[in-house]
Design a protein around this motif. Structure first.
Motif, PDB file in Angstrom:
ATOM      1  N   ARG A   1       0.857  -1.187   0.000  1.00 48.83           N
ATOM      2  CA  ARG A   1       0.000   0.000   0.000  1.00 48.83           C
ATOM      3  C   ARG A   1       0.890   1.234   0.000  1.00 48.83           C
ATOM      4  N   ALA A   2       0.445   2.258  -0.697  1.00 52.75           N
ATOM      5  CA  ALA A   2       1.191   3.520  -0.740  1.00 52.75           C
ATOM      6  C   ALA A   2       0.223   4.642  -1.079  1.00 52.75           C
ATOM      7  N   GLU A   3       0.629   5.861  -0.772  1.00 55.75           N
ATOM      8  CA  GLU A   3      -0.234   7.012  -1.045  1.00 55.75           C
ATOM      9  C   GLU A   3       0.544   8.091  -1.781  1.00 55.75           C
ATOM     10  N   ARG A   4      -0.075   8.583  -2.840  1.00 51.29           N
ATOM     11  CA  ARG A   4       0.466   9.704  -3.583  1.00 51.29           C
ATOM     12  C   ARG A   4      -0.533  10.838  -3.418  1.00 51.29           C
ATOM     13  N   PRO A   5      -0.144  11.904  -2.747  1.00 47.92           N
ATOM     14  CA  PRO A   5      -1.104  12.984  -2.482  1.00 47.92           C
ATOM     15  C   PRO A   5      -1.460  13.772  -3.747  1.00 47.92           C
ATOM     16  N   ALA A   6      -2.667  14.296  -3.733  1.00 45.66           N
ATOM     17  CA  ALA A   6      -3.112  15.177  -4.822  1.00 45.66           C
ATOM     18  C   ALA A   6      -2.434  16.528  -4.637  1.00 45.66           C
ATOM     19  N   THR A   7      -2.355  17.292  -5.711  1.00 41.13           N
ATOM     20  CA  THR A   7      -1.750  18.617  -5.621  1.00 41.13           C
ATOM     21  C   THR A   7      -2.617  19.524  -4.754  1.00 41.13           C
ATOM     22  N   ASP A   8      -1.961  20.394  -3.990  1.00 40.80           N
ATOM     23  CA  ASP A   8      -2.675  21.303  -3.102  1.00 40.80           C
ATOM     24  C   ASP A   8      -2.952  22.658  -3.751  1.00 40.80           C
ATOM     25  N   ALA A   9      -2.547  22.823  -4.998  1.00 38.02           N
ATOM     26  CA  ALA A   9      -2.701  24.123  -5.658  1.00 38.02           C
ATOM     27  C   ALA A   9      -4.180  24.463  -5.827  1.00 38.02           C
ATOM     28  N   LYS A  10      -4.514  25.697  -5.499  1.00 36.98           N
ATOM     29  CA  LYS A  10      -5.896  26.165  -5.652  1.00 36.98           C
ATOM     30  C   LYS A  10      -6.025  26.853  -7.004  1.00 36.98           C
ATOM     31  N   ASP A  11      -7.216  26.917  -7.488  1.00 35.84           N
ATOM     32  CA  ASP A  11      -7.503  27.567  -8.767  1.00 35.84           C
ATOM     33  C   ASP A  11      -6.672  26.982  -9.907  1.00 35.84           C
ATOM     34  N   VAL A  12      -6.562  25.663  -9.916  1.00 32.08           N
ATOM     35  CA  VAL A  12      -5.803  24.988 -10.966  1.00 32.08           C
ATOM     36  C   VAL A  12      -6.749  24.655 -12.107  1.00 32.08           C
ATOM     37  N   GLN A  13      -6.289  24.928 -13.313  1.00 34.34           N
ATOM     38  CA  GLN A  13      -7.027  24.513 -14.498  1.00 34.34           C
ATOM     39  C   GLN A  13      -6.181  23.437 -15.178  1.00 34.34           C
ATOM     40  N   TRP A  14      -6.613  22.189 -15.036  1.00 33.68           N
ATOM     41  CA  TRP A  14      -5.847  21.073 -15.567  1.00 33.68           C
ATOM     42  C   TRP A  14      -5.860  21.077 -17.083  1.00 33.68           C
ATOM     43  N   LEU A  15      -4.683  20.927 -17.680  1.00 33.82           N
ATOM     44  CA  LEU A  15      -4.550  20.747 -19.116  1.00 33.82           C
ATOM     45  C   LEU A  15      -4.338  19.270 -19.428  1.00 33.82           C
ATOM     46  N   ALA A  16      -3.703  18.585 -18.507  1.00 33.51           N
ATOM     47  CA  ALA A  16      -3.539  17.129 -18.559  1.00 33.51           C
ATOM     48  C   ALA A  16      -3.403  16.663 -17.117  1.00 33.51           C
ATOM     49  N   HIS A  17      -4.069  15.585 -16.782  1.00 32.45           N
ATOM     50  CA  HIS A  17      -4.017  15.058 -15.417  1.00 32.45           C
ATOM     51  C   HIS A  17      -3.955  13.532 -15.502  1.00 32.45           C
ATOM     52  N   GLU A  18      -2.737  13.011 -15.782  1.00 31.34           N
ATOM     53  CA  GLU A  18      -2.545  11.593 -16.036  1.00 31.34           C
ATOM     54  C   GLU A  18      -1.918  10.842 -14.872  1.00 31.34           C
ATOM     55  N   ARG A  19      -1.340  11.556 -13.927  1.00 33.96           N
ATOM     56  CA  ARG A  19      -0.686  10.899 -12.798  1.00 33.96           C
ATOM     57  C   ARG A  19      -1.718  10.605 -11.724  1.00 33.96           C
ATOM     58  N   PRO A  20      -1.979   9.335 -11.449  1.00 30.78           N
ATOM     59  CA  PRO A  20      -2.992   9.001 -10.448  1.00 30.78           C
ATOM     60  C   PRO A  20      -2.562   9.427  -9.048  1.00 30.78           C
ATOM     61  N   THR A  21      -3.522   9.828  -8.250  1.00 34.02           N
ATOM     62  CA  THR A  21      -3.268  10.220  -6.863  1.00 34.02           C
ATOM     63  C   THR A  21      -4.191   9.407  -5.964  1.00 34.02           C
ATOM     64  N   GLY A  22      -3.879   9.440  -4.685  1.00 37.30           N
ATOM     65  CA  GLY A  22      -4.685   8.728  -3.699  1.00 37.30           C
ATOM     66  C   GLY A  22      -3.913   7.554  -3.119  1.00 37.30           C
ATOM     67  N   THR A  23      -4.667   6.635  -2.534  1.00 34.38           N
ATOM     68  CA  THR A  23      -4.075   5.449  -1.922  1.00 34.38           C
ATOM     69  C   THR A  23      -4.167   4.289  -2.899  1.00 34.38           C
TER      70      THR A  23
END
Length: 145
Positions: free
Chosen positions: A66-88
């Protein structure tokens, strides 16, 4: 008398064929598995994972990572590409008999978790010495009467 073949690594083959289906866990935790000498080595890519969140345990013959990759904390982000999975993420692997489960080691370096799973001593091939014993033939002597 029939002979049977004992293969302590049969489940590891099943591990490779059945465990390589692309699931969310395998996308988040892709792995390579190979044998090196008297050990199996699993290398799992976990870039961006805090080593403190990595948990590896074995219960019965099931190894769980088991491992966790945190989501980005940036506010007001407009994703152009979001391919890296986050979470547990979790991945379970069924280990075959003939492995030294009490000697599994884990090391995390440069975003890669390396698990080394040694072959148990009793499962290693060994030569059995064949000794030669002289034949014991009964000696029959004639009666001198």
């Amino acid at each position: 008398m029939a002979t049977t073949s004992f293969d302590p690594f049969r489940d590891l083959d099943r591990w490779l064929t059945g465990g390589m289906v692309r699931t969310p866990a395998s996308v988040g935790m892709p792995l390579d598995l190979y044998r090196e000498g008297e050990s199996f080595v699993a290398r799992i890519d976990l870039p961006g994972v805090d080593p403190a969140t990595i948990d590896v345990d074995v219960e019965d013959r099931t190894l769980t990572v088991r491992a966790e990759r945190p989501a980005t904390d940036a506010k007001d982000v407009q994703w152009l590409a979001h391919e890296r999975p986050t979470g547990t993420f979790a991945r379970q692997l069924t280990l075959g008999h003939g492995l030294a489960l009490d000697r599994i080691s884990a090391q995390y370096t440069d975003g890669v978790l390396t698990l080394t799973i040694p072959v148990a001593e009793e499962a290693k091939p060994r030569k059995i010495e064949v000794t030669h014993a002289p034949a014991h033939h009964p000696v029959i002597e004639a009666d001198k009467a």
